[in-house]
Design a protein around this motif. Structure first.
Motif, PDB file in Angstrom:
ATOM      1  N   CYS A 186       0.862  -1.179   0.000  1.00  0.00           N
ATOM      2  CA  CYS A 186       0.000   0.000   0.000  1.00  0.00           C
ATOM      3  C   CYS A 186       0.902   1.232   0.000  1.00  0.00           C
ATOM      4  O   CYS A 186       1.545   1.535   1.013  1.00  0.00           O
ATOM      5  N   ALA A 187       0.954   1.897  -1.137  1.00  0.00           N
ATOM      6  CA  ALA A 187       1.770   3.096  -1.258  1.00  0.00           C
ATOM      7  C   ALA A 187       0.929   4.324  -0.966  1.00  0.00           C
ATOM      8  O   ALA A 187      -0.169   4.479  -1.503  1.00  0.00           O
ATOM      9  N   VAL A 188       1.450   5.182  -0.122  1.00  0.00           N
ATOM     10  CA  VAL A 188       0.742   6.400   0.252  1.00  0.00           C
ATOM     11  C   VAL A 188       1.376   7.591  -0.452  1.00  0.00           C
ATOM     12  O   VAL A 188       2.605   7.761  -0.418  1.00  0.00           O
ATOM     13  N   SER A 189       0.571   8.407  -1.076  1.00  0.00           N
ATOM     14  CA  SER A 189       1.056   9.629  -1.707  1.00  0.00           C
ATOM     15  C   SER A 189       0.279  10.812  -1.156  1.00  0.00           C
ATOM     16  O   SER A 189      -0.879  10.691  -0.761  1.00  0.00           O
ATOM     17  N   GLY A 190       0.937  11.952  -1.117  1.00  0.00           N
ATOM     18  CA  GLY A 190       0.289  13.150  -0.611  1.00  0.00           C
ATOM     19  C   GLY A 190       0.396  13.312   0.888  1.00  0.00           C
ATOM     20  O   GLY A 190      -0.090  14.286   1.454  1.00  0.00           O
ATOM     21  N   SER A 191       1.014  12.361   1.533  1.00  0.00           N
ATOM     22  CA  SER A 191       1.189  12.412   2.978  1.00  0.00           C
ATOM     23  C   SER A 191       2.251  11.397   3.370  1.00  0.00           C
ATOM     24  O   SER A 191       2.524  10.460   2.623  1.00  0.00           O
ATOM     25  N   SER A 192       2.817  11.581   4.539  1.00  0.00           N
ATOM     26  CA  SER A 192       3.649  10.509   5.079  1.00  0.00           C
ATOM     27  C   SER A 192       2.713   9.435   5.628  1.00  0.00           C
ATOM     28  O   SER A 192       1.496   9.625   5.692  1.00  0.00           O
ATOM     29  N   LEU A 193       3.268   8.309   5.997  1.00  0.00           N
ATOM     30  CA  LEU A 193       2.444   7.245   6.548  1.00  0.00           C
ATOM     31  C   LEU A 193       1.737   7.735   7.812  1.00  0.00           C
ATOM     32  O   LEU A 193       2.308   8.461   8.618  1.00  0.00           O
ATOM     33  N   PHE A 194       0.515   7.326   7.962  1.00  0.00           N
ATOM     34  CA  PHE A 194      -0.281   7.731   9.105  1.00  0.00           C
ATOM     35  C   PHE A 194       0.040   6.872  10.319  1.00  0.00           C
ATOM     36  O   PHE A 194       0.532   5.761  10.198  1.00  0.00           O
ATOM     37  N   ASN A 195      -0.263   7.405  11.478  1.00  0.00           N
ATOM     38  CA  ASN A 195      -0.011   6.643  12.695  1.00  0.00           C
ATOM     39  C   ASN A 195      -0.813   5.355  12.702  1.00  0.00           C
ATOM     40  O   ASN A 195      -0.282   4.277  12.979  1.00  0.00           O
ATOM     41  N   ALA A 196      -2.078   5.440  12.391  1.00  0.00           N
ATOM     42  CA  ALA A 196      -2.955   4.265  12.426  1.00  0.00           C
ATOM     43  C   ALA A 196      -3.272   3.829  11.006  1.00  0.00           C
ATOM     44  O   ALA A 196      -3.930   4.546  10.263  1.00  0.00           O
ATOM     45  N   MET A 197      -2.771   2.662  10.655  1.00  0.00           N
ATOM     46  CA  MET A 197      -3.037   2.119   9.325  1.00  0.00           C
ATOM     47  C   MET A 197      -3.407   0.655   9.457  1.00  0.00           C
ATOM     48  O   MET A 197      -3.118   0.012  10.471  1.00  0.00           O
ATOM     49  N   GLY A 198      -4.049   0.143   8.423  1.00  0.00           N
ATOM     50  CA  GLY A 198      -4.444  -1.252   8.511  1.00  0.00           C
ATOM     51  C   GLY A 198      -4.843  -1.836   7.184  1.00  0.00           C
ATOM     52  O   GLY A 198      -4.932  -1.142   6.171  1.00  0.00           O
ATOM     53  N   TRP A 199      -5.052  -3.127   7.226  1.00  0.00           N
ATOM     54  CA  TRP A 199      -5.521  -3.897   6.074  1.00  0.00           C
ATOM     55  C   TRP A 199      -6.881  -4.482   6.407  1.00  0.00           C
ATOM     56  O   TRP A 199      -7.073  -5.057   7.483  1.00  0.00           O
ATOM     57  N   TYR A 200      -7.802  -4.350   5.480  1.00  0.00           N
ATOM     58  CA  TYR A 200      -9.114  -4.954   5.568  1.00  0.00           C
ATOM     59  C   TYR A 200      -9.289  -5.884   4.378  1.00  0.00           C
ATOM     60  O   TYR A 200      -8.567  -5.772   3.379  1.00  0.00           O
ATOM     61  N   ARG A 201     -10.266  -6.746   4.477  1.00  0.00           N
ATOM     62  CA  ARG A 201     -10.600  -7.576   3.329  1.00  0.00           C
ATOM     63  C   ARG A 201     -12.109  -7.790   3.263  1.00  0.00           C
ATOM     64  O   ARG A 201     -12.796  -7.728   4.283  1.00  0.00           O
ATOM     65  N   GLN A 202     -12.567  -8.024   2.064  1.00  0.00           N
ATOM     66  CA  GLN A 202     -13.987  -8.307   1.861  1.00  0.00           C
ATOM     67  C   GLN A 202     -14.107  -9.458   0.877  1.00  0.00           C
ATOM     68  O   GLN A 202     -13.711  -9.327  -0.296  1.00  0.00           O
TER      69      GLN A 202
END
Length: 113
Positions: free
Chosen positions: A21-37
């Motif tokens: 998961c590449a983040v653009s427009g910001s640095s990595l956030f403190n709280a991040m996660g993976w979900y699935r459906q």
């Protein structure tokens, strides 16, 4: 801010896959996660990771999945080992920041038996 998930694909049961998961427009956030459906099911939290490296996993993936983050690359990862057919789903990365939520577009992981 954009989150771009990638790395999904088709893998045989017992195999491994790493999604990113590449983040653009910001640095990595403190709280991040993976979900699935999975088809016909509700979206569920798979793994959460903080900027300090603390992790939390769904019981169904404990010991098989590992979340990590590379601040230099502004990227979060989910290493998935010993994959099972029931892991088949669209995997989404997400972040929360001061009440705002950000979601990636999802990447499909298909595990064949």
């Amino acid at each position: 801010v954009q989150l771009q998930a990638s790395g999904g694909g088709l893998v045989q049961a017992g195999g491994s896959l790493r999604v990113s998961c590449a983040v653009s427009g910001s640095s990595l956030f403190n709280a991040m996660g993976w979900y699935r459906q999975a088809p016909g099911k509700q979206r569920e939290l798979v793994a959460a990771i903080t900027s300090g490296g603390m992790t939390n996993y769904a019981d169904s993936v404990k010991g098989r999945f590992t979340a990590s983050r590379d601040n230099a690359k502004n990227t979060m990862y989910l290493q998935m080992n010993s994959l099972r057919p029931e892991d088949t789903a669209v995997y989404y990365c997400a972040a929360e920041d001061y009440g705002l939520e950000y979601w990636g577009q999802g990447t499909l992981v298909t595990v064949s038996s």
